[in-house]
Design a protein around this motif. Structure first.
Motif, short mmCIF file in Angstrom:
data_model
loop_
_atom_site.label_atom_id
_atom_site.label_comp_id
_atom_site.label_asym_id
_atom_site.label_seq_id
_atom_site.Cartn_x
_atom_site.Cartn_y
_atom_site.Cartn_z
N ALA A 55 -26.30 -58.76 -1.84
CA ALA A 55 -25.80 -59.37 -3.08
C ALA A 55 -24.29 -59.58 -3.02
CB ALA A 55 -26.16 -58.50 -4.28
N ARG A 56 -23.85 -60.66 -3.64
CA ARG A 56 -22.43 -61.01 -3.66
C ARG A 56 -21.84 -60.85 -5.05
NH1 ARG A 56 -21.92 -66.76 -0.43
NH2 ARG A 56 -22.40 -66.00 1.67
N THR A 57 -20.58 -60.54 -5.10
CA THR A 57 -19.89 -60.49 -6.39
C THR A 57 -19.58 -61.91 -6.86
OG1 THR A 57 -18.90 -58.33 -5.96
CG2 THR A 57 -17.81 -59.72 -7.59
N ILE A 58 -19.83 -62.17 -8.14
CA ILE A 58 -19.53 -63.47 -8.73
C ILE A 58 -18.23 -63.36 -9.51
CG2 ILE A 58 -20.34 -65.18 -10.41
CD1 ILE A 58 -23.19 -64.42 -9.58
N LYS A 59 -17.25 -64.16 -9.15
CA LYS A 59 -15.91 -64.02 -9.73
C LYS A 59 -15.84 -64.46 -11.19
CE LYS A 59 -13.41 -64.34 -5.35
NZ LYS A 59 -12.36 -65.08 -4.57
N SER A 60 -16.58 -65.50 -11.55
CA SER A 60 -16.55 -65.97 -12.93
C SER A 60 -17.92 -66.50 -13.32
CB SER A 60 -15.49 -67.05 -13.14
OG SER A 60 -15.77 -68.19 -12.36
N ILE A 66 -27.89 -66.31 -9.96
CA ILE A 66 -28.20 -64.88 -9.98
C ILE A 66 -29.71 -64.69 -9.95
CG2 ILE A 66 -28.02 -62.73 -11.30
CD1 ILE A 66 -25.43 -63.73 -12.46
N VAL A 67 -30.18 -63.73 -9.17
CA VAL A 67 -31.59 -63.38 -9.11
C VAL A 67 -31.76 -62.00 -9.73
CG1 VAL A 67 -33.58 -62.95 -7.62
CG2 VAL A 67 -31.94 -64.75 -7.02
N VAL A 68 -32.66 -61.90 -10.72
CA VAL A 68 -32.86 -60.64 -11.44
C VAL A 68 -34.29 -60.14 -11.23
CG1 VAL A 68 -32.84 -59.52 -13.71
CG2 VAL A 68 -31.23 -61.38 -13.22
N SER A 103 -44.02 -63.66 -12.01
CA SER A 103 -44.47 -62.29 -12.25
C SER A 103 -45.18 -61.73 -11.03
CB SER A 103 -45.41 -62.25 -13.46
OG SER A 103 -46.55 -63.06 -13.24
N PHE A 104 -45.10 -60.39 -10.86
CA PHE A 104 -45.70 -59.72 -9.71
C PHE A 104 -46.30 -58.39 -10.14
CE2 PHE A 104 -42.39 -62.51 -8.23
CZ PHE A 104 -42.96 -63.15 -7.14
N ALA A 105 -47.34 -57.99 -9.43
CA ALA A 105 -48.02 -56.73 -9.77
C ALA A 105 -47.34 -55.53 -9.13
CB ALA A 105 -49.48 -56.79 -9.32
N SER A 106 -46.63 -55.73 -8.02
CA SER A 106 -46.01 -54.60 -7.33
C SER A 106 -44.50 -54.79 -7.19
CB SER A 106 -46.62 -54.42 -5.94
OG SER A 106 -46.21 -55.45 -5.06
N HIS A 107 -43.81 -53.68 -7.08
CA HIS A 107 -42.37 -53.68 -6.90
C HIS A 107 -42.00 -54.32 -5.57
CE1 HIS A 107 -38.45 -51.68 -5.85
NE2 HIS A 107 -38.19 -52.08 -7.08
N GLU A 108 -42.77 -53.99 -4.51
CA GLU A 108 -42.47 -54.53 -3.18
C GLU A 108 -42.56 -56.05 -3.15
OE1 GLU A 108 -44.60 -52.15 -3.86
OE2 GLU A 108 -43.61 -50.38 -3.02
N ALA A 109 -43.59 -56.60 -3.79
CA ALA A 109 -43.77 -58.05 -3.80
C ALA A 109 -42.64 -58.72 -4.57
CB ALA A 109 -45.11 -58.42 -4.42
N ALA A 110 -42.22 -58.12 -5.67
CA ALA A 110 -41.14 -58.68 -6.48
C ALA A 110 -39.83 -58.69 -5.71
CB ALA A 110 -40.98 -57.89 -7.77
N VAL A 111 -39.51 -57.59 -5.04
CA VAL A 111 -38.26 -57.49 -4.28
C VAL A 111 -38.28 -58.46 -3.10
CG1 VAL A 111 -36.82 -55.98 -2.85
CG2 VAL A 111 -37.78 -55.13 -5.00
N GLN A 112 -39.43 -58.59 -2.44
CA GLN A 112 -39.55 -59.52 -1.31
C GLN A 112 -39.30 -60.96 -1.77
OE1 GLN A 112 -43.39 -59.62 0.60
NE2 GLN A 112 -42.57 -60.57 2.46
N HIS A 113 -39.91 -61.33 -2.91
CA HIS A 113 -39.71 -62.68 -3.44
C HIS A 113 -38.25 -62.88 -3.84
CE1 HIS A 113 -40.72 -66.43 -5.52
NE2 HIS A 113 -39.97 -66.00 -6.53
N ALA A 114 -37.66 -61.87 -4.48
CA ALA A 114 -36.26 -61.97 -4.89
C ALA A 114 -35.34 -62.13 -3.69
CB ALA A 114 -35.87 -60.73 -5.70
N SER A 115 -35.66 -61.42 -2.62
CA SER A 115 -34.85 -61.51 -1.40
C SER A 115 -34.91 -62.91 -0.80
CB SER A 115 -35.34 -60.48 -0.38
OG SER A 115 -34.56 -60.53 0.80
N LEU A 116 -36.10 -63.51 -0.78
CA LEU A 116 -36.25 -64.86 -0.25
C LEU A 116 -35.51 -65.88 -1.11
CD1 LEU A 116 -40.05 -64.82 0.70
CD2 LEU A 116 -38.10 -64.85 2.27
N ARG A 117 -35.60 -65.74 -2.44
CA ARG A 117 -34.92 -66.66 -3.34
C ARG A 117 -33.40 -66.50 -3.21
NH1 ARG A 117 -36.75 -70.33 -3.01
NH2 ARG A 117 -35.54 -71.19 -4.76
N HIS A 118 -32.96 -65.26 -3.07
CA HIS A 118 -31.52 -65.01 -2.92
C HIS A 118 -31.00 -65.61 -1.61
CE1 HIS A 118 -27.75 -62.75 -2.25
NE2 HIS A 118 -27.70 -62.67 -3.57
N SER A 146 -32.15 -68.20 -0.14
CA SER A 146 -32.07 -69.65 -0.28
C SER A 146 -30.82 -70.08 -1.04
CB SER A 146 -33.32 -70.18 -1.00
OG SER A 146 -33.33 -69.81 -2.36
N LEU A 147 -30.35 -69.20 -1.93
CA LEU A 147 -29.14 -69.51 -2.70
C LEU A 147 -27.87 -69.16 -1.94
CD1 LEU A 147 -30.31 -68.12 -6.17
CD2 LEU A 147 -30.04 -70.53 -5.56
#
Length: 308
Positions: free
Chosen positions: A120-125, A181-183, A266-281, A283-284
């Motif tokens: 993750a990167r810091t966003i200045k503004s 930002i990915v949450v 939406s995701f049923a497991s924490h691992e699946a959610a984090v994996q998807h978030a990582s891929l989306r991040h 791409s950004l």
């Protein structure tokens, strides 16, 4: 619920006084923050600065117990979960401040939770409206009402981290500026239905109860995410509409914010959610290969924001 903040304020008062600095702490009963009687989601009706002004005549520092006020009946009320920064912004507007500094354990607002995604990167503004949307999605950086209040009164929010004896500012929240930002939100309740009318009824019901329903992007069925808030409202929803909904607790939500637009899954497991978030991040921020900071070695619990 109010006791924890009050005790923490006393501890900080004691530590500050031990350094030879004149200091006092104030809680809901003597702060002057007056609210309605909606415990847990109370709204400020008035901020009387009389006692604060009196205390400043004899003290250099005032420590305030955050997230709490007092009703007309002199009962302690809570503004909301994790709402200490809301108290700070209410106080800032009451004294006519132009900015308010929020200090946390991460270097400002980041493109994702660094304890989940170390790249993750810091966003200045970042703009008020984008930040409010990120908070609404379940990010714990700032309380949503605090951001909205800051926008209403034009108060710049400065987010920093305490390092080597001083506060370093990493992010400013004010005028709208591009930010992505990915949450990942945990312990989310998902309401599913195939009927558009039932979907509209549920959404309207939650809005009336001030529960901030979020629409999930799903082509196969209609889904609403319910992040935090009063779970009893969903029980009433089940009673009112009986078998019209499928309600799932302890799900996970990934919200991809690109400026003012947002895509939620939406995701049923924490691992699946984090994996998807990582891929989306990725791409950004495809070149996000920064070294992992030492402070991210502590992991967050899958079910809460408590450090393991």
């Amino acid at each position: 619920m109010a006791t924890g903040e009050i005790i923490s304020a006393h501890f900080l008062e004691a530590a500050t006084s031990r350094l030879g600095i004149r200091c006092c702490s104030l809680n809901a009963l003597n702060l002057g923050l007056k609210t309605n009687s909606e415990f847990g989601s109370a709204a400020c009706t008035e901020f009387d600065l009389t006692n604060i002004s009196r205390k400043l005549a004899y003290n250099d520092v005032i420590v305030v117990a955050g997230g709490q006020g007092v009703s007309e009946e002199q009962s302690i009320t809570m503004l909301g979960r994790n709402s200490s920064d809301y108290t700070a912004l209410l106080l800032a507007s009451a004294v006519g401040a132009t900015h308010c500094t929020i200090v946390s354990d991460v270097p400002g607002v980041m493109s994702a939770d660094p304890y989940l995604l170390p790249q993750a990167r810091t966003i200045k503004s970042i703009g008020f409206r984008t930040m409010a949307g990120v908070a609404e999605s379940g990010a714990k950086v700032l309380y949503g009402k605090a951001v909205s209040h800051a926008e209403k009164f034009g108060i710049e929010i400065r987010c920093g981290r305490f390092e080597n004896g001083e506060i370093n500012i990493y992010t400013t929240i004010g005028k709208e500026s591009p930010a992505s930002i990915v949450v990942v939100s945990k312990a989310v309740t998902i309401i599913s239905t195939e009927s558009k009318s039932d979907f509209d009824n549920a959404f309207e019901w939650l809005e009336l109860k001030n529960q901030s329903p979020l629409i999930i992007d799903n082509k196969k069925k209609r889904e609403i995410a319910f992040v935090g808030g009063d779970r009893s409202s969903l029980g009433k929803l089940e009673l009112l509409f009986k078998d019209a909904y499928s309600i799932t607790d302890n799900a996970y939500l990934v919200s991809e914010h690109i400026g003012l637009s947002v895509i939620r899954s939406s995701f049923a497991s924490h691992e699946a959610a984090v994996q998807h978030a990582s891929l989306r991040h990725e791409s950004l921020y495809p070149s996000a290969n920064a070294e992992v900071p030492e402070w991210t070695e502590k992991a967050r619990s899958e079910k809460s924001n408590i450090f393991i």
